[in-house]
Design an enzyme around this catalytic site. Structure first.
Site, PDB file in Angstrom:
ATOM      1  N   ASP A  60      -3.895 -10.588  33.609  1.00  0.00           N
ATOM      2  CA  ASP A  60      -2.587 -10.773  33.249  1.00  0.00           C
ATOM      3  C   ASP A  60      -1.566 -10.457  34.234  1.00  0.00           C
ATOM      4  OD1 ASP A  60       0.158 -10.982  32.129  1.00  0.00           O
ATOM      5  OD2 ASP A  60      -0.643 -10.678  29.961  1.00  0.00           O
ATOM      6  N   THR A 126       9.006 -25.873  40.168  1.00  0.00           N
ATOM      7  CA  THR A 126       8.916 -27.181  39.553  1.00  0.00           C
ATOM      8  C   THR A 126      10.613 -27.869  39.767  1.00  0.00           C
ATOM      9  OG1 THR A 126       9.336 -28.134  37.298  1.00  0.00           O
ATOM     10  CG2 THR A 126       9.851 -25.672  37.274  1.00  0.00           C
ATOM     11  N   ASP A 127      10.522 -29.202  39.471  1.00  0.00           N
ATOM     12  CA  ASP A 127      11.923 -29.665  39.726  1.00  0.00           C
ATOM     13  C   ASP A 127      12.829 -29.377  38.599  1.00  0.00           C
ATOM     14  OD1 ASP A 127      10.480 -31.351  37.781  1.00  0.00           O
ATOM     15  OD2 ASP A 127      10.830 -33.386  38.870  1.00  0.00           O
ATOM     16  N   GLU A 128      12.111 -28.858  37.778  1.00  0.00           N
ATOM     17  CA  GLU A 128      12.917 -28.913  36.222  1.00  0.00           C
ATOM     18  C   GLU A 128      14.101 -27.641  36.511  1.00  0.00           C
ATOM     19  OE1 GLU A 128      11.156 -28.794  32.547  1.00  0.00           O
ATOM     20  OE2 GLU A 128       9.930 -30.008  32.936  1.00  0.00           O
ATOM     21  N   TYR A 151      11.885 -22.683  29.431  1.00  0.00           N
ATOM     22  CA  TYR A 151      10.746 -22.941  30.657  1.00  0.00           C
ATOM     23  C   TYR A 151      11.636 -22.714  31.783  1.00  0.00           C
ATOM     24  CZ  TYR A 151       7.781 -25.189  33.962  1.00  0.00           C
ATOM     25  OH  TYR A 151       7.189 -25.491  35.001  1.00  0.00           O
ATOM     26  N   LYS A 155      11.539 -20.381  35.278  1.00  0.00           N
ATOM     27  CA  LYS A 155      11.011 -20.774  36.623  1.00  0.00           C
ATOM     28  C   LYS A 155      12.026 -20.613  37.576  1.00  0.00           C
ATOM     29  CE  LYS A 155       7.621 -22.278  37.515  1.00  0.00           C
ATOM     30  NZ  LYS A 155       6.159 -21.607  37.830  1.00  0.00           N
ATOM     31  N   ASN A 181       3.134 -33.832  37.074  1.00  0.00           N
ATOM     32  CA  ASN A 181       1.674 -34.063  37.478  1.00  0.00           C
ATOM     33  C   ASN A 181       0.943 -34.489  36.660  1.00  0.00           C
ATOM     34  OD1 ASN A 181       0.620 -31.538  40.038  1.00  0.00           O
ATOM     35  ND2 ASN A 181       2.618 -32.316  39.675  1.00  0.00           N
ATOM     36  N   VAL A 207       6.918 -40.228  20.430  1.00  0.00           N
ATOM     37  CA  VAL A 207       7.433 -40.456  21.358  1.00  0.00           C
ATOM     38  C   VAL A 207       8.935 -39.664  21.039  1.00  0.00           C
ATOM     39  CG1 VAL A 207       8.633 -42.374  22.889  1.00  0.00           C
ATOM     40  CG2 VAL A 207       6.587 -42.590  22.313  1.00  0.00           C
ATOM     41  N   ARG A 215      10.713 -39.640  34.332  1.00  0.00           N
ATOM     42  CA  ARG A 215       9.975 -38.682  34.718  1.00  0.00           C
ATOM     43  C   ARG A 215       9.308 -39.312  36.284  1.00  0.00           C
ATOM     44  NH1 ARG A 215      12.629 -36.351  32.103  1.00  0.00           N
ATOM     45  NH2 ARG A 215      12.148 -34.537  30.726  1.00  0.00           N
ATOM     46  N   HIS A 277      16.798 -32.226  25.984  1.00  0.00           N
ATOM     47  CA  HIS A 277      15.863 -33.014  26.772  1.00  0.00           C
ATOM     48  C   HIS A 277      16.583 -33.430  28.065  1.00  0.00           C
ATOM     49  CE1 HIS A 277      12.477 -36.324  26.246  1.00  0.00           C
ATOM     50  NE2 HIS A 277      12.598 -35.735  27.282  1.00  0.00           N
TER      51      HIS A 277
HETATM   52  P1  NAD Z   1      -1.034 -24.620  32.795  1.00  0.00           P
HETATM   53  O1  NAD Z   1      -0.678 -24.246  31.450  1.00  0.00           O
HETATM   54  O2  NAD Z   1      -2.144 -25.918  32.599  1.00  0.00           O
HETATM   55  O3  NAD Z   1      -1.779 -23.549  33.392  1.00  0.00           O
HETATM   56  C1  NAD Z   1      -1.309 -22.167  33.431  1.00  0.00           C
HETATM   57  C2  NAD Z   1      -2.471 -21.105  33.843  1.00  0.00           C
HETATM   58  O4  NAD Z   1      -1.743 -20.058  33.816  1.00  0.00           O
HETATM   59  C3  NAD Z   1      -3.556 -21.228  32.517  1.00  0.00           C
HETATM   60  O5  NAD Z   1      -4.920 -21.118  33.195  1.00  0.00           O
HETATM   61  C4  NAD Z   1      -3.049 -19.920  31.819  1.00  0.00           C
HETATM   62  O6  NAD Z   1      -4.277 -19.243  31.224  1.00  0.00           O
HETATM   63  C5  NAD Z   1      -2.656 -19.015  33.109  1.00  0.00           C
HETATM   64  N1  NAD Z   1      -1.681 -18.042  32.683  1.00  0.00           N
HETATM   65  C6  NAD Z   1      -0.765 -18.167  31.709  1.00  0.00           C
HETATM   66  N2  NAD Z   1       0.017 -16.850  31.535  1.00  0.00           N
HETATM   67  C7  NAD Z   1      -0.756 -16.100  32.369  1.00  0.00           C
HETATM   68  C8  NAD Z   1      -0.552 -14.620  32.731  1.00  0.00           C
HETATM   69  N3  NAD Z   1       0.483 -14.024  32.067  1.00  0.00           N
HETATM   70  N4  NAD Z   1      -1.392 -14.175  33.709  1.00  0.00           N
HETATM   71  C9  NAD Z   1      -2.411 -14.739  34.318  1.00  0.00           C
HETATM   72  N5  NAD Z   1      -2.763 -16.183  34.016  1.00  0.00           N
HETATM   73  C10 NAD Z   1      -1.823 -16.659  32.867  1.00  0.00           C
HETATM   74  O7  NAD Z   1      -0.103 -25.013  33.700  1.00  0.00           O
HETATM   75  P2  NAD Z   1      -0.075 -26.232  35.151  1.00  0.00           P
HETATM   76  O8  NAD Z   1       0.288 -27.719  34.476  1.00  0.00           O
HETATM   77  O9  NAD Z   1      -1.497 -26.007  35.553  1.00  0.00           O
HETATM   78  O10 NAD Z   1       1.186 -25.571  35.832  1.00  0.00           O
HETATM   79  C11 NAD Z   1       0.808 -24.583  36.905  1.00  0.00           C
HETATM   80  C12 NAD Z   1       2.048 -24.332  37.456  1.00  0.00           C
HETATM   81  O11 NAD Z   1       2.661 -25.254  38.321  1.00  0.00           O
HETATM   82  C13 NAD Z   1       3.044 -23.584  36.693  1.00  0.00           C
HETATM   83  O12 NAD Z   1       3.585 -22.350  37.370  1.00  0.00           O
HETATM   84  C14 NAD Z   1       3.937 -24.733  36.369  1.00  0.00           C
HETATM   85  O13 NAD Z   1       5.465 -24.120  36.562  1.00  0.00           O
HETATM   86  C15 NAD Z   1       3.986 -25.454  37.965  1.00  0.00           C
HETATM   87  N6  NAD Z   1       4.507 -26.781  37.900  1.00  0.00           N
HETATM   88  C16 NAD Z   1       3.724 -27.761  36.782  1.00  0.00           C
HETATM   89  C17 NAD Z   1       3.951 -28.934  36.960  1.00  0.00           C
HETATM   90  C18 NAD Z   1       3.151 -30.096  36.046  1.00  0.00           C
HETATM   91  O14 NAD Z   1       3.628 -31.345  36.117  1.00  0.00           O
HETATM   92  N7  NAD Z   1       2.249 -29.657  35.122  1.00  0.00           N
HETATM   93  C19 NAD Z   1       4.700 -29.593  37.819  1.00  0.00           C
HETATM   94  C20 NAD Z   1       5.272 -28.818  38.670  1.00  0.00           C
HETATM   95  C21 NAD Z   1       5.200 -27.134  38.604  1.00  0.00           C
HETATM   96  O1  DAU Z   2       8.579 -31.860  36.172  1.00  0.00           O
HETATM   97  C1  DAU Z   2       7.818 -30.821  36.074  1.00  0.00           C
HETATM   98  C2  DAU Z   2       7.479 -30.382  34.811  1.00  0.00           C
HETATM   99  O2  DAU Z   2       6.638 -31.468  34.217  1.00  0.00           O
HETATM  100  C3  DAU Z   2       6.525 -29.019  34.978  1.00  0.00           C
HETATM  101  O3  DAU Z   2       7.574 -28.151  35.498  1.00  0.00           O
HETATM  102  C4  DAU Z   2       6.061 -28.696  33.498  1.00  0.00           C
HETATM  103  O4  DAU Z   2       5.349 -27.672  33.413  1.00  0.00           O
HETATM  104  C5  DAU Z   2       5.243 -29.840  32.870  1.00  0.00           C
HETATM  105  O5  DAU Z   2       4.965 -29.665  31.664  1.00  0.00           O
HETATM  106  C6  DAU Z   2       6.387 -31.164  32.904  1.00  0.00           C
HETATM  107  O6  DAU Z   2       7.276 -31.006  32.208  1.00  0.00           O
HETATM  108  P1  DAU Z   2       7.955 -32.239  31.094  1.00  0.00           P
HETATM  109  O7  DAU Z   2       8.482 -31.583  29.840  1.00  0.00           O
HETATM  110  O8  DAU Z   2       8.677 -33.130  32.051  1.00  0.00           O
HETATM  111  O9  DAU Z   2       6.517 -32.842  30.672  1.00  0.00           O
HETATM  112  P2  DAU Z   2       6.038 -33.168  29.215  1.00  0.00           P
HETATM  113  O10 DAU Z   2       4.561 -33.899  29.335  1.00  0.00           O
HETATM  114  O11 DAU Z   2       5.875 -32.077  28.420  1.00  0.00           O
HETATM  115  O12 DAU Z   2       6.828 -34.393  28.814  1.00  0.00           O
HETATM  116  C7  DAU Z   2       7.055 -35.709  29.790  1.00  0.00           C
HETATM  117  C8  DAU Z   2       8.266 -36.317  28.994  1.00  0.00           C
HETATM  118  O13 DAU Z   2       7.660 -36.983  27.807  1.00  0.00           O
HETATM  119  C9  DAU Z   2       9.512 -35.810  28.547  1.00  0.00           C
HETATM  120  O14 DAU Z   2      10.554 -36.434  28.788  1.00  0.00           O
HETATM  121  C10 DAU Z   2       9.179 -35.375  27.134  1.00  0.00           C
HETATM  122  C11 DAU Z   2       8.325 -36.483  26.769  1.00  0.00           C
HETATM  123  N1  DAU Z   2       7.354 -36.374  25.536  1.00  0.00           N
HETATM  124  C12 DAU Z   2       6.424 -35.423  25.500  1.00  0.00           C
HETATM  125  C13 DAU Z   2       5.607 -35.105  24.711  1.00  0.00           C
HETATM  126  C14 DAU Z   2       4.612 -33.842  24.797  1.00  0.00           C
HETATM  127  C15 DAU Z   2       7.336 -37.089  24.415  1.00  0.00           C
HETATM  128  O15 DAU Z   2       8.300 -38.176  24.224  1.00  0.00           O
HETATM  129  N2  DAU Z   2       6.423 -37.033  23.543  1.00  0.00           N
HETATM  130  C16 DAU Z   2       5.643 -35.842  23.519  1.00  0.00           C
HETATM  131  O16 DAU Z   2       4.874 -35.678  22.440  1.00  0.00           O
END
Ligand code: NAD
Ligand code: DAU
Length: 337
Positions: A60, A126-128, A151, A155, A181, A207, A215, A277
């Site tokens: 962890d 993240t762009d967030e 969240y 970050k 992604n 939705v 996005r 949102h």
């Molecule tokens: P994910 O939730 O799929 O994976 C997160 C991983 O981190 C998991 O394997 C989980 O077990 C591990 N983890 C969580 N807490 C932990 C801890 N305390 N110690 C060790 N491991 C831990 O997330 P993801 O979508 O793969 O995102 C990975 C990174 O990229 C994150 O930092 C996220 O903020 C960033 N990011 C994600 C997106 C996206 O679209 N998914 C976009 C931009 C940035």
């Molecule tokens: O922009 C990067 C971020 O993208 C990452 O930092 C985050 O880790 C990743 O989870 C993602 O965040 P979003 O909140 O944009 O992703 P999510 O897939 O949760 O939602 C995408 C859009 O869809 C958002 O506008 C919310 C909407 N949504 C999402 C869910 C889960 C719905 O309308 N219904 C849903 O059930």
């Protein structure tokens, strides 16, 4: 050989990153440290587990004792910090764990990296952190931080701790900020895999609001290549935006998925909006393109098709991911939808 510590390598992007490193590079050993939360799954890495360049340790990032043990396995050349709580909706329901992992965990890994002389530390951000856009404009690296969800705030805090480590200790820290992604191994709580999984079972597709939020979608391997390029060639102390220049309204993504799966639009349910949102994300990745020559390779039309096909074939994986605590989460988040 140089060793890269990948934290959170059992999650969506981390597992894709490890697979890419093993497939496309020869000079790195990879140590994956992951605490295996609900989102971390070693099945995501089953095909490469026996690779001699790869090893896993359960740890962890917010626990000093476990992380010291991880660093003692070194010497480590670099750390790429993916480990995070990553889902906005969960951060609204329970922000505390986001602060523990994303803020305290990042600080601990920064401190250990400095103490153990790690040469490159990359924070996967993240762009967030930039907040929300209206109808026009794009986030640049100079856009002020204005995170809106717990969240995003966690970050942004981690990004500032990275900045402080660079400014105060001249620690070689790099930060990438990426847009949304898509691709294989994404946990089915996120928009695209959730909608595919529900559509495959003819379940309603929830939705938020009217689905008008926008996005910018990037194929996960393009993000992974950007991370590797910044890790190898980026300038310490610098931030690099990563984006696909590929904006979609949520409702259009959902319709596209239904169309590809030959399912009716009557499965769509407009549900209560996500609190706070963010309306629109759009990212300007000119710096990464001009300074490091990165370009996204995957075009969206074929990328999303390949992704849908991939999830279609992952019946067992999807069933496993959506078992147990996922059901409780789903009911809490979506009720009877
Ligand atoms: P994910 O939730 O799929 O994976 C997160 C991983 O981190 C998991 O394997 C989980 O077990 C591990 N983890 C969580 N807490 C932990 C801890 N305390 N110690 C060790 N491991 C831990 O997330 P993801 O979508 O793969 O995102 C990975 C990174 O990229 C994150 O930092 C996220 O903020 C960033 N990011 C994600 C997106 C996206 O679209 N998914 C976009 C931009 C940035
Ligand atoms: O922009 C990067 C971020 O993208 C990452 O930092 C985050 O880790 C990743 O989870 C993602 O965040 P979003 O909140 O944009 O992703 P999510 O897939 O949760 O939602 C995408 C859009 O869809 C958002 O506008 C919310 C909407 N949504 C999402 C869910 C889960 C719905 O309308 N219904 C849903 O059930």
């Amino acid at each position: 050989m140089k060793t890269i510590l990948v934290t959170g390598g059992a999650g969506f992007i981390g597992s894709n990153f490890i697979r890419m490193l093993l497939a496309e590079t020869t000079g790195y050993d990879i140590l994956n440290a992951d605490s295996l939360t609900y989102a971390g799954n070693l099945e995501n890495l089953a095909d490469i587990t026996d690779d001699p360049r790869y090893s896993f340790i359960k740890a962890d990032i917010s626990d000093p004792v476990s992380m010291e043990a991880v660093f003692n396995l070194g010497p480590l050349w670099a750390v790429v910090n993916f480990a995070a709580e990553s889902h906005v909706d969960r951060s609204i329901a329970d922000p505390g764990v986001f602060v523990r992992t994303n803020v305290l965990g990042t600080q601990l890994v920064l401190d250990l990296s400095r103490r153990y002389g790690v040469e490159r530390f990359q924070q996967v951000s993240t762009d967030e952190v930039y907040g929300s856009l209206g109808a026009t404009g794009r986030f640049t690296e100079e856009t002020p931080l204005a995170p809106n969800s717990p969240y995003a705030a966690s970050k942004a805090a981690a990004d500032l701790l990275c900045r402080a480590a660079y400014k105060t200790f001249q620690q070689p820290v790099l930060v990438t900020r990426c847009s949304n992604n898509y691709g294989p191994w994404q946990f089915p709580e996120k928009l695209i895999p959730l909608m595919i999984a529900n559509a495959l079972e003819d379940k309603p597709l929830p939705v938020y609001g009217q689905g008008e939020n926008v996005r910018d979608w990037l194929q996960v391997e393009d993000h992974c290549r950007a991370i590797l390029q910044v890790l190898e060639q980026g300038e310490p102390g610098r931030i690099y935006n990563v984006g696909g220049d590929n904006e979609w309204r949520n409702i259009d993504i959902v319709r596209l998925i239904l169309h590809e799966l030959d399912k009716p639009e009557s499965l769509i349910r407009f549900v209560k909006d996500r609190p706070g949102h963010d309306q629109r994300y759009a990212i300007d990745s000119t710096r990464l393109q001009e300074e490091l020559g990165w370009r996204p390779r995957q075009d969206f039309t074929s990328g999303i098709r390949a992704t849908i096909t991939w999830y279609r074939k992952q019946v067992a994986w999807l069933a496993h991911m959506r078992d147990g605590s996922y059901r409780d989460y789903y009911e809490h988040q979506y009720g009877k939808v």
